[in-house]
Design an enzyme around this catalytic site. Structure first.
Site, PDB file in Angstrom:
ATOM      1  N   CYS A   1       9.841   8.294  -6.932  1.00 25.86           N
ATOM      2  CA  CYS A   1       9.360   8.451  -5.476  1.00 25.86           C
ATOM      3  C   CYS A   1      10.548   8.995  -4.667  1.00 25.86           C
ATOM      4  O   CYS A   1      10.589   9.839  -3.929  1.00 25.86           O
ATOM      5  CB  CYS A   1       9.061   7.207  -4.702  1.00 25.86           C
ATOM      6  SG  CYS A   1       9.994   5.803  -4.547  1.00 25.86           S
TER       7      CYS A   1
ATOM      8  N   CYS B   1      12.711  -1.536  -9.039  1.00 31.27           N
ATOM      9  CA  CYS B   1      11.905  -1.526  -7.847  1.00 31.27           C
ATOM     10  C   CYS B   1      10.985  -2.957  -8.046  1.00 31.27           C
ATOM     11  O   CYS B   1      10.698  -3.614  -6.966  1.00 31.27           O
ATOM     12  CB  CYS B   1      11.239  -0.477  -7.680  1.00 31.27           C
ATOM     13  SG  CYS B   1      10.394  -0.528  -6.052  1.00 31.27           S
TER      14      CYS B   1
ATOM     15  N   MET C   1       0.708  -1.268  -0.072  1.00 26.19           N
ATOM     16  CA  MET C   1       0.013  -0.015   0.057  1.00 26.19           C
ATOM     17  C   MET C   1       0.836   1.314  -0.003  1.00 26.19           C
ATOM     18  O   MET C   1       1.549   1.612   0.920  1.00 26.19           O
ATOM     19  CB  MET C   1      -0.965   0.079   1.085  1.00 26.19           C
ATOM     20  CG  MET C   1      -1.894  -1.193   1.273  1.00 26.19           C
ATOM     21  SD  MET C   1      -3.063  -1.304   2.442  1.00 26.19           S
ATOM     22  CE  MET C   1      -4.252   0.166   2.031  1.00 26.19           C
ATOM     23  N   SER C   2       0.711   2.117  -1.085  1.00 28.54           N
ATOM     24  CA  SER C   2       1.670   3.303  -1.165  1.00 28.54           C
ATOM     25  C   SER C   2       0.985   4.373  -0.487  1.00 28.54           C
ATOM     26  O   SER C   2       1.768   5.571  -0.387  1.00 28.54           O
ATOM     27  CB  SER C   2       1.816   3.575  -2.737  1.00 28.54           C
ATOM     28  OG  SER C   2       0.421   3.763  -3.220  1.00 28.54           O
TER      29      SER C   2
ATOM     30  N   GLY D   1      -1.702   5.571  -2.056  1.00 26.12           N
ATOM     31  CA  GLY D   1      -2.472   6.178  -3.057  1.00 26.12           C
ATOM     32  C   GLY D   1      -3.847   5.513  -3.175  1.00 26.12           C
ATOM     33  O   GLY D   1      -3.988   4.573  -2.592  1.00 26.12           O
ATOM     34  N   VAL D   2      -4.611   5.819  -4.291  1.00 27.58           N
ATOM     35  CA  VAL D   2      -5.827   5.482  -4.364  1.00 27.58           C
ATOM     36  C   VAL D   2      -5.753   4.048  -4.891  1.00 27.58           C
ATOM     37  O   VAL D   2      -6.802   3.131  -4.771  1.00 27.58           O
ATOM     38  CB  VAL D   2      -6.835   6.467  -5.281  1.00 27.58           C
ATOM     39  CG1 VAL D   2      -6.377   6.633  -6.408  1.00 27.58           C
ATOM     40  CG2 VAL D   2      -8.241   6.107  -5.184  1.00 27.58           C
ATOM     41  N   ASP D   3      -5.006   3.777  -5.923  1.00 30.57           N
ATOM     42  CA  ASP D   3      -5.018   2.527  -6.566  1.00 30.57           C
ATOM     43  C   ASP D   3      -4.879   1.472  -5.638  1.00 30.57           C
ATOM     44  O   ASP D   3      -5.681   0.367  -5.608  1.00 30.57           O
ATOM     45  CB  ASP D   3      -3.968   2.237  -7.610  1.00 30.57           C
ATOM     46  CG  ASP D   3      -4.277   3.265  -8.936  1.00 30.57           C
ATOM     47  OD1 ASP D   3      -5.473   3.607  -8.951  1.00 30.57           O
ATOM     48  OD2 ASP D   3      -3.445   4.092  -9.420  1.00 30.57           O
ATOM     49  N   SER D   4      -3.723   1.392  -4.782  1.00 25.62           N
ATOM     50  CA  SER D   4      -3.627   0.283  -3.818  1.00 25.62           C
ATOM     51  C   SER D   4      -4.711   0.378  -2.749  1.00 25.62           C
ATOM     52  O   SER D   4      -4.924  -0.781  -2.338  1.00 25.62           O
ATOM     53  CB  SER D   4      -2.275   0.234  -3.333  1.00 25.62           C
ATOM     54  OG  SER D   4      -2.022   1.836  -2.743  1.00 25.62           O
TER      55      SER D   4
ATOM     56  N   MET E   1       5.839  -0.176   2.222  1.00 25.81           N
ATOM     57  CA  MET E   1       7.218  -0.295   2.268  1.00 25.81           C
ATOM     58  C   MET E   1       7.835   0.974   2.552  1.00 25.81           C
ATOM     59  O   MET E   1       7.782   1.802   1.474  1.00 25.81           O
ATOM     60  CB  MET E   1       7.658  -0.881   0.970  1.00 25.81           C
ATOM     61  CG  MET E   1       7.105  -2.334   0.705  1.00 25.81           C
ATOM     62  SD  MET E   1       7.571  -2.978  -1.189  1.00 25.81           S
ATOM     63  CE  MET E   1       6.354  -2.036  -1.942  1.00 25.81           C
TER      64      MET E   1
ATOM     65  N   GLY F   1      -1.430  -2.364  -6.655  1.00 25.34           N
ATOM     66  CA  GLY F   1      -2.523  -1.601  -7.369  1.00 25.34           C
ATOM     67  C   GLY F   1      -2.251  -1.254  -8.784  1.00 25.34           C
ATOM     68  O   GLY F   1      -2.721  -0.118  -9.063  1.00 25.34           O
TER      69      GLY F   1
END
Lengths: 361, 375
Positions: free
Chosen positions: A206, A107, A12-13, A15-18, A37, A131
């Protein structure tokens, strides 16, 4: 090791996607474990201002809020050392060597689908999920695990996944693969009242939060970045450049000098610290050599295999044929390609199917 | 998730029902500002002062030597900053290097303001050598601060000896007793303690309240500016219900004290004996705290072990609660000479009043199962 096929770790970053991917997995009945992470030490003083970056403190807190809302356990895990070794150091080395790297590919290969997968296994989970927009499935006819583009073509991230092995793909879930548009994803996030529903997409790399790669490389390179000469194909000196890391193939703006005609970067020679300039047509090439090539639907190709290939993340695949050339793969395009850039990935497609790819020499 | 087992009492304890019951009237039928002159205010004030006296008696202090704060962290901040502000002629502070962040980071802040700080490393057994404190004392030393019990190791510090040394050189002695208050008989006079920090939520009292003991005659600047509460030393409307709860929690801990402690020790030893029999598991330091101990599990990441236990409903800690998420290896374990690898293979376990032997059997079984999978 006993792994549970109903158990999945989702990266889970923040963001909305994950966030929506985690929600979808929970809805599908999986036992979901959220992990953010920690890859990079953010500047603590500024974290409130760069809201949105992938590793910033605000992102960790957003991911935590989403996990709590969905009702899944959530952990933050430190992969800083491995990220530094496998991704950041390579990024710096590549720039210093006159190439233009794609850190997200490394990555995915070494962190998301290796270190995080290892963590998933140590928690007893068979799968790791992300995501990403991509479709992962097992193709019975080929007896291979494959990755294809999802219907959301604008967000397609398969370019970053060409290097994944069968062993990795076997353990991957990408629940957003079934969505047709990112807007649908945002709508689910809104319906479920996930705090990140309208958070903007992160664009930059990032660990270079201000998007200034040259500054980053200059600050982190072991040796100082030296100025050098702009030269033409014949080696005639045309002017002074600020250091090879500042330039990329095809670049016209920001050279700091003007000529009677538009001039472009056509080659970067790190060994002599020279940047070669040429005219527009010199930016085009009809073939390239690729190293560290990986294929997904098969182990190896037959000489002259025809497919589409992208030489950068943005853009459409162009028709090409593949040939073996020693340890490398030679990619011959039907039409010349603009700004084929060493260090970037060339990625092969058969329509929506991700065929494979490699690093441009 | 079928079972939930809480083994993180050193991070926080559940509020006791008996404590809540004495608090409720001060959130419902009794009200008003304890600083007001009227009947309502006097009523609240009386409850506040009774609570203060209860806590004072437990540690053999005067009621006028106890000041309520909002947390242990506030107490630590106040004592360090307040003393150096009041005594600008003294420029030197001595602390143990494995103090809680509330002390460590306050000391760092003082360093930025020109105070010199000497950090004394504990010995490998997790105990500070008083002689090293004595050697570090200088003419301009204002304060020595050494915690009573280390929060990650459970080791008890020789506070009496350190206090005595401090007084020989006319240096003030402070101890952060957040992990000790409620678990050890504390007599501030016998232990030569000048200032002491306590907290309520470590002893089954409410969160949001703590107290400091400041020996009569010690001059200190307030941390907060405002009204004249707490003898003009700690401004802010008195949190009467919380103070009442804190005092009741303290009273309960020290009533039948020995039985309380023996029950804890039995549970701790039951779990500890079973776990250290497992291959590659050992204690990081002999702990005298009745509930807390720190284990090292060879070749297993403490972080991963903690997560696996969590997924089985078992709550332990990889250090202090404050360091989770910070992802840096515990400064406490590093300070006793463990390697970074050993530190990263460590977890803290703390049993408490609600722990049952049945819980502990489940924990032991889960430990075996997880270690089998990870190896």
């Amino acid at each position: 090791m006993n792994l549970d096929k109903n158990k999945v770790v989702i990266g889970m970053s923040g963001g909305v996607d994950s966030a929506v991917a985690a929600y979808q997995l929970k809805e599908m009945g999986y036992e979901v474990i959220g992990i953010t992470m920690k890859l990079w030490e953010e500047d603590e003083e500024n974290y409130a201002e760069d809201y949105g970056g992938c590793c910033s403190l605000s992102s960790v807190e957003d991911a935590r809020l989403v996990a709590e809302k969905i009702g899944i356990p959530f952990y933050v895990i430190n992969y800083k050392d491995k990220f530094m070794e496998k991704v950041v150091e390579n990024f710096i080395d590549e720039y210093v060597s006159g190439r233009t790297p794609s850190p997200c590919i490394r990555c995915n290969k070494y962190i998301k689908f290796d270190a995080l997968l290892e963590t998933a296994h140590s928690l007893g989970a068979y799968y790791v999920a992300t995501g990403h927009y991509g479709v992962v499935k097992y193709d019975e006819k080929l007896d291979r695990y494959t990755i294809s583009k999802s219907n959301e073509k604008r967000k397609d991230q398969t370019y970053m996944m060409y290097s994944l092995s069968q062993e990795q793909i076997r353990h991957i879930l990408m629940p957003l693969g079934s969505f047709s548009t990112k807007e649908e994803v945002r709508q689910i996030a809104e319906r479920e009242d996930l705090i990140v529903a309208r958070k903007r997409d992160s664009q930059e790399i990032c660990f270079v939060t201000d998007d200034d790669y040259a500054r980053f490389v200059t600050e982190h390179a072991i040796k100082p970045i030296k100025k050098g000469n702009f030269v033409d194909r014949e080696g005639n000196v045309l002017g002074e450049h600020q250091g090879v890391i500042h330039y990329t193939i095809g670049q016209r703006k920001g050279l700091g000098i003007t000529f009677g005609k538009p001039m472009y970067v056509v080659e970067i020679k790190a060994d002599t610290n020279e940047v070669v300039l040429g005219e527009h047509e010199e930016v085009f090439k009809s073939f390239l050599l690729a190293k560290e090539v990986n294929f997904i639907p098969f182990e190896d190709f037959e000489e002259g295999y025809a497919c589409g290939a992208k030489v950068r993340y943005a853009g459409q695949p162009s028709n090409c044929k593949l040939y073996h050339e020693g340890a490398y793969v030679k990619v011959v395009f039907d039409d010349p390609q603009r700004a084929i850039t060493p260090g970037q990935a060339v990625v092969f497609y058969d329509k929506d199917l991700l065929v494979g790819g490699g690093i441009i020499l | 998730m079928t079972k939930k087992v809480y083994l993180d009492y050193a991070a926080s304890t559940p509020l006791k029902k008996e404590v809540l019951e004495v608090m409720i009237p001060y959130m419902t039928e009794h009200y008003g500002n304890a600083s007001s002159v009227h009947l309502f205010g006097r009523n609240m004030h009386q409850a506040l002062e009774n609570s203060r006296r209860k806590i004072a008696q437990i540690i053999n202090a005067g009621h006028d030597e106890i000041y309520f704060t909002a947390s242990g962290t506030e107490g630590d901040n106040w004592i360090l900053k307040g003393l150096f502000k009041k005594h600008p002629e003294k420029k030197h502070l001595i602390i143990a290097s494995f103090e809680h962040p509330a002390i460590l980071n306050t000391a760092k802040e003082l360093e930025e303001e020109g105070i010199e700080v000497t950090y004394i490393n504990p010995e490998s057994n997790g105990i500070v050598d008083p002689e090293k404190i004595e050697l570090a004392i200088r003419k301009d030393t204002l304060l020595v601060s050494v915690m009573y019990v280390n929060n990650e190791l459970g080791t008890v510090q020789p506070v009496g000896k350190i206090g005595k040394i401090c007084h020989k050189y006319e240096v003030l002695f402070h101890t952060d007793a957040v992990q000790a208050f409620g678990y050890f008989p504390i007599d501030v006079k016998r232990k030569h303690i000048d200032l002491m920090t306590m907290s309520s939520h470590k002893i089954y009292g409410p969160m949001g309240i703590g107290a400091v003991y400041i020996r009569r005659g010690i001059k200190i600047k307030p941390l907060l500016s405002g009204g004249a509460q707490e003898r003009k030393r700690r401004a802010g409307t008195s949190n009467v219900a919380a103070a009442v709860g804190f005092a009741e929690a303290a009273r309960l801990r020290y009533t039948e004290f020995e039985t309380n402690i023996n029950n804890l020790v039995k549970k701790k030893n039951y779990l500890l004996d079973a776990l250290i029999k497992l291959e590659g598991v050992k204690l990081n330091a002999e702990s005298e705290h009745p509930g807390t101990f720190n284990l090292q599990i060879e070749n297993v990441s403490g972080e991963i072990l903690l997560m696996n236990l969590d997924l089985k409903g078992i709550a332990v800690s990889s250090g202090s609660a404050c360091s989770s998420g910070s992802l840096n290896p515990s400064h406490v374990l590093l300070s006793i000479g463990l390697s970074e690898k050993e530190v990263k293979s460590s977890i803290r376990i703390s049993v408490g009043d609600l722990t049952t032997f049945e819980d502990l059997d489940y924990v032991i079984e889960s430990f075996k199962e997880i270690l089998n999978r990870l190896r």
